[in-house]
Design an enzyme around this catalytic site. Structure first.
Site, mmCIF file in Angstrom:
data_model
loop_
_atom_site.group_PDB
_atom_site.id
_atom_site.type_symbol
_atom_site.label_atom_id
_atom_site.label_comp_id
_atom_site.label_asym_id
_atom_site.label_seq_id
_atom_site.Cartn_x
_atom_site.Cartn_y
_atom_site.Cartn_z
ATOM 1 N N GLY A 118 42.134 35.172 34.660
ATOM 2 C CA GLY A 118 42.030 36.593 34.942
ATOM 3 C C GLY A 118 43.389 37.147 35.307
ATOM 4 C CD GLN A 145 47.261 39.163 39.146
ATOM 5 O OE1 GLN A 145 46.236 39.357 38.506
ATOM 6 N NE2 GLN A 145 47.632 37.967 39.582
ATOM 7 C CB CYS A 188 45.976 34.233 42.878
ATOM 8 S SG CYS A 188 46.524 35.883 42.390
ATOM 9 C CG LEU A 189 47.720 33.632 36.900
ATOM 10 C CD1 LEU A 189 47.635 34.460 35.622
ATOM 11 C CD2 LEU A 189 48.110 32.197 36.608
ATOM 12 C CG HIS A 229 40.594 36.674 42.363
ATOM 13 N ND1 HIS A 229 41.009 35.715 43.260
ATOM 14 C CD2 HIS A 229 41.700 37.023 41.648
ATOM 15 C CE1 HIS A 229 42.310 35.501 43.090
ATOM 16 N NE2 HIS A 229 42.744 36.282 42.119
ATOM 17 C CD GLU A 230 42.019 38.620 38.220
ATOM 18 O OE1 GLU A 230 42.986 39.393 38.360
ATOM 19 O OE2 GLU A 230 42.142 37.389 38.305
ATOM 20 C CG HIS A 281 44.894 41.169 41.970
ATOM 21 N ND1 HIS A 281 45.973 40.734 42.702
ATOM 22 C CD2 HIS A 281 44.296 40.053 41.477
ATOM 23 C CE1 HIS A 281 46.029 39.410 42.653
ATOM 24 N NE2 HIS A 281 45.018 38.973 41.924
#
Length: 182
Positions: free
Chosen positions: A46, A51, A103-104, A145-146, A149
């Site tokens: 994701g 991000q 997470c990235l 989660h996304e 952000h």
């Protein structure tokens, strides 16, 4: 196709609240294509537009799950990216489910986070068409989660202060070992 730079903590832009998408045009489609390529290049499931430094309410998700009863192909799971524009959660369950999240933007760090086990979500696609769907399991977790952000929230913000500090300390140690500036 372009691989975009993924912002990492402590980049202040990750705390930005994203604004709704109003124009469903070729520029949006190009951004989503670049986000998808970036997510795959980083081995993520994701990615939110913020991000990659774009404060718009856009997410791409691909759980890359192999359908039940099928064997994974040599090329890996079939890619099936889902695009969520202006997503919202309508009906989160009272029941919570825990998942070890990563997470990235907080690379190679994982921690257990509890979120509503099921949700009803509403979003628009690349043409602006509205969709609604009930979600559970990993998809419900990943979407929440996304979506965090989009509000400037990272998964580590759901942790106790002590656990969050431990994750950040491990991240900084890893960066030093790799010779990467924090």
């Amino acid at each position: 196709m372009a691989i975009l730079q993924i912002l990492e903590v402590p980049d202040a832009r990750l705390k930005t609240v994203s604004t709704p998408v109003e124009k469903f045009d070729d520029e949006l489609k190009k951004l989503v294509e670049d986000m998808t390529d970036t997510m795959y290049a980083a081995n993520g499931i994701g990615l939110a537009a913020i991000q990659v430094g774009v404060p718009k309410r856009i997410l791409v998700i691909d759980l890359q799950e192999v359908p039940e009863g099928e064997e994974p192909s040599e090329e890996g799971p079939e890619k099936n990216p889902l695009v969520f524009v202006n997503p919202e959660i309508l009906d989160p369950s009272e029941e919570l489910a825990g998942y070890k999240e990563g997470c990235l933007s907080v690379p190679d760090q994982f921690a257990d986070v509890e979120r509503p086990a099921t949700i009803r979500a509403r979003w628009q696609d690349l043409d602006g068409k509205v969709h609604e769907q009930d979600m559970e399991g990993l998809m419900a977790t990943c979407l929440q989660h996304e979506m965090d952000h989009l509000e400037g929230i990272l998964f580590i913000d759901h942790l106790s202060r002590l656990k969050r500090q431990m994750v950040l300390k491990k991240l900084n140690k890893m960066r030093k070992e790799r010779g990467v500036a924090a």
